[in-house]
Design a protein around this motif. Structure first.
Motif, PDB file in Angstrom:
ATOM      1  N   ARG A 451       0.524  -1.346   0.132  1.00 20.80           N
ATOM      2  CA  ARG A 451      -0.180   0.074  -0.157  1.00 20.80           C
ATOM      3  C   ARG A 451       0.748   1.232   0.107  1.00 20.80           C
ATOM      4  N   TYR A 459      -2.441   0.287  -6.114  1.00 20.02           N
ATOM      5  CA  TYR A 459      -1.484  -0.241  -5.275  1.00 20.02           C
ATOM      6  C   TYR A 459      -0.814  -1.388  -5.996  1.00 20.02           C
ATOM      7  N   CYS A 480      -4.640  -1.185 -11.167  1.00 16.09           N
ATOM      8  CA  CYS A 480      -3.278  -1.618 -10.288  1.00 16.09           C
ATOM      9  C   CYS A 480      -2.310  -2.520 -10.923  1.00 16.09           C
TER      10      CYS A 480
END
Length: 580
Positions: A451, A459, A480
């Motif tokens: 994170r 992320y 992501c």
């Protein structure tokens, strides 16, 4: 007298064009203003040139707010630097030595080796003005105009080399790569120190990034220009795929192209058979150029082979500009994601210690470019389905397969977090619902999430879709970054061989609990976009521009700085109005 008048107006126009705080200033100087206080020193009473310089700059003072209350600009105003420079030196002329001017002219002409455009710096006007000054008696006002204009050009060119010509904020309003850790005063002071020591050429030599990757790109640029000047590389003019076993004239063109690319022994250039040597060369080319390595010259491979050399020159120039934006950030410990290259690396003390393949966002859901700080790790993460994915991906699957939610361990929650029976939901018009997938190795986020809080909810994470790492083009996620070996990265991020070694990480995973563990030290992460690779042997590989980001950079890089014909009063008015 006509020549003197022409010299005066050339120099003044030359200077005035750069005083405009629009495109020219904003795109040529990517560091913040120097905040050092100014001590006003009057020009020497017997120095007429200094007095003329002071008189020409005096009206500019009202265009700038006081230093102690001035807002901080992301990109420096070169005119402000010019004014500060002359204020600190009591307005004495900086370019009285002809050898300094000669070094400047040669250095400006050489900026094309860094992918810049010498014409941006109006070298011809500088040469003509300097020659006229040497051949003719000139007034102090004319010498002052020449000196100030030359200083402005000197600073502008060095800042382009140091931090880039193009302002990335003009291309991406979310750009957040700042100059933290880099004091702009160090750059500016170094420029002026070089001028004081009559070592202008050294200032230009040290201004660009000194990292090996940048030096390699500069060398590649020179090599590609050499190929262009010799007529370019051979084309493979064929409207169908070429495959091993074929025997036709087009294969001779393919052989010549593979020789030019350095993948085929020059002694094998002749012949029309698509034999094993040609197939092996094509595979090497495909691997290097991020193409599917099947050894066949299909439509995609042929298109890449036939890209004009000038387009590849421009691609290198674009990535040299990106290097000027970012290389100063690549220091110490950090993680960098190469979006267009589908890979991630971790560096410690500036040296790579780990690499892995990644999957990034699809073209319609691209992975954004930004920097952040990795602050914690989520073990055994649950996955809350984002609204876009729910609407475009998950909802159609639920509507066509009532058992989809149970099969994927996805629970339905109302606004209060209560679990609902999916059969009670009107899936043709669901409202106020959250879909959350339970933790597990086969969940969408796998075993861990790395994170780094950001406005995009992006992320790094594990994934059950491991088969996609075998693909060459891995723009397959919803934004992501899926990491092939995330647990290795987690271990390196913790940097604790006692508690958070491989065994400790497995123990944490084994308890099955969804838990956030903060890193002892935050680690910077940079999501960057490069469309060239530089191998250890210096070879350049060209990646597909998966998001189409190269063209806007190239347009801005090629855009000339306007030089409107304005008098001093008008220029000051433009600067002042731009700040209001």
């Amino acid at each position: 007298m006509v020549l003197l008048t022409r010299l005066f107006f050339i120099s003044r126009i030359f200077f005035m064009g750069f005083l405009i705080s629009g495109t020219a200033v904003a795109e040529t100087s990517p560091i913040e203003p120097v905040d050092a206080p100014i001590s006003i020193i009057e020009a020497a009473a017997d120095d007429n040139v200094a007095q003329s310089i002071q008189a020409s700059l005096e009206p500019l003072k009202s265009a700038f707010p006081p230093l102690l209350t001035a807002p901080r600009y992301r990109r420096v105003d070169v005119s402000r630097l010019v004014m500060d420079f002359y204020t600190h030196r009591a307005y004495r002329a900086a370019w009285a030595d002809d050898s300094d001017v000669a070094q400047l002219i040669a250095s400006l002409n050489a900026t094309d080796t860094d992918g810049l455009i010498p014409a941006d710096f109006h070298v011809d006007e500088l040469v003509r003005s300097h020659a006229a000054m040497q051949a003719t008696s000139v007034t102090p006002e004319q010498r002052a105009a020449f000196d100030v204009a030359t200083t402005h050009t000197f600073i502008t060119a060095l800042l382009q080399l140091r931090r880039g010509k193009v302002d990335p904020l003009r291309l991406d309003i979310h750009w957040n790569f700042d100059s933290n850790g880099v004091d702009p005063r160090d750059d500016v002071n170094a420029f002026f120190a070089a001028l004081d020591h009559h070592d202008v050429a050294k200032a230009f030599a040290l201004a660009p990034p000194q990292e090996a990757v940048y030096v390699g790109l500069r060398q590649a640029l020179a090599q590609l220009r050499g190929i262009r000047d010799r007529g370019g590389w051979p084309k493979v003019a064929v409207d169908h795929s070429l495959k091993p076993g074929m025997d036709e004239p087009a294969v001779a063109q393919l052989r010549a192209r593979m020789v030019a690319a350095g993948f085929l022994d020059p002694r094998l250039i002749h012949g029309t058979k698509y034999d094993g040597a040609v197939a092996a060369a094509v595979k090497k080319y495909q691997n290097e150029q991020y193409l599917g390595a099947d050894g066949m010259a299909g439509a995609t491979t042929l298109a890449a082979l036939n890209v004009p050399v000038q387009a590849r020159i421009d691609q290198v120039r674009v990535n040299m500009e990106r290097a000027r934006w970012l290389l100063y950030k690549l220091q110490g410990t950090f993680v960098i994601v190469d979006i267009a290259g589908y890979k991630v690396a971790m560096y410690r003390d500036g040296q790579p210690i780990w690499r892995s393949r990644v999957q990034v966002g699809k073209t319609a859901r691209n992975t954004p470019i930004f920097q952040a700080q990795i602050s914690y790790i989520t073990f055994n993460p649950t996955w809350t389905v984002p609204p876009t994915i729910l609407k475009e991906d998950v909802l159609p699957k639920i509507q066509s397969n009532p058992g989809y939610l149970a099969a994927n361990r996805i629970r339905v929650l109302d606004r209060e977090g209560n679990v609902l029976d999916p059969s009670t939901v009107d899936w043709s018009n669901p409202r106020g619902l959250t879909l959350r997938q339970d933790a597990g190795p086969d969940s969408s986020l796998g075993q861990v999430v790395i994170r780094f809080p950001n406005e995009y909810s992006i992320y790094l994470h594990d994934t059950p879709h491991r088969e996609l790492f075998a693909k060459t083009v891995r723009a397959t996620s919803s934004g992501c970054i899926r990491v092939e070996n995330p647990l290795q990265l987690v271990e390196l991020l913790f940097n604790d061989p006692v508690k958070w070694n491989s065994e400790g990480i497995q123990k944490q995973l084994a308890n099955g609990k969804t838990e956030n563990i903060r890193l002892p030290v935050k680690v910077p992460v940079l999501l960057a976009y490069w469309t060239v690779d530089l191998g250890s042997d210096g070879r350049v590989a060209f990646k597909p521009d998966v998001y189409g980001y190269d063209e806007p950079v190239l347009r801005a890089l090629n855009r000339p700085s306007p030089l409107p014909v304005l008098d001093l009063h008008s220029a000051v008015g433009s600067v002042a109005s731009a700040r209001q």
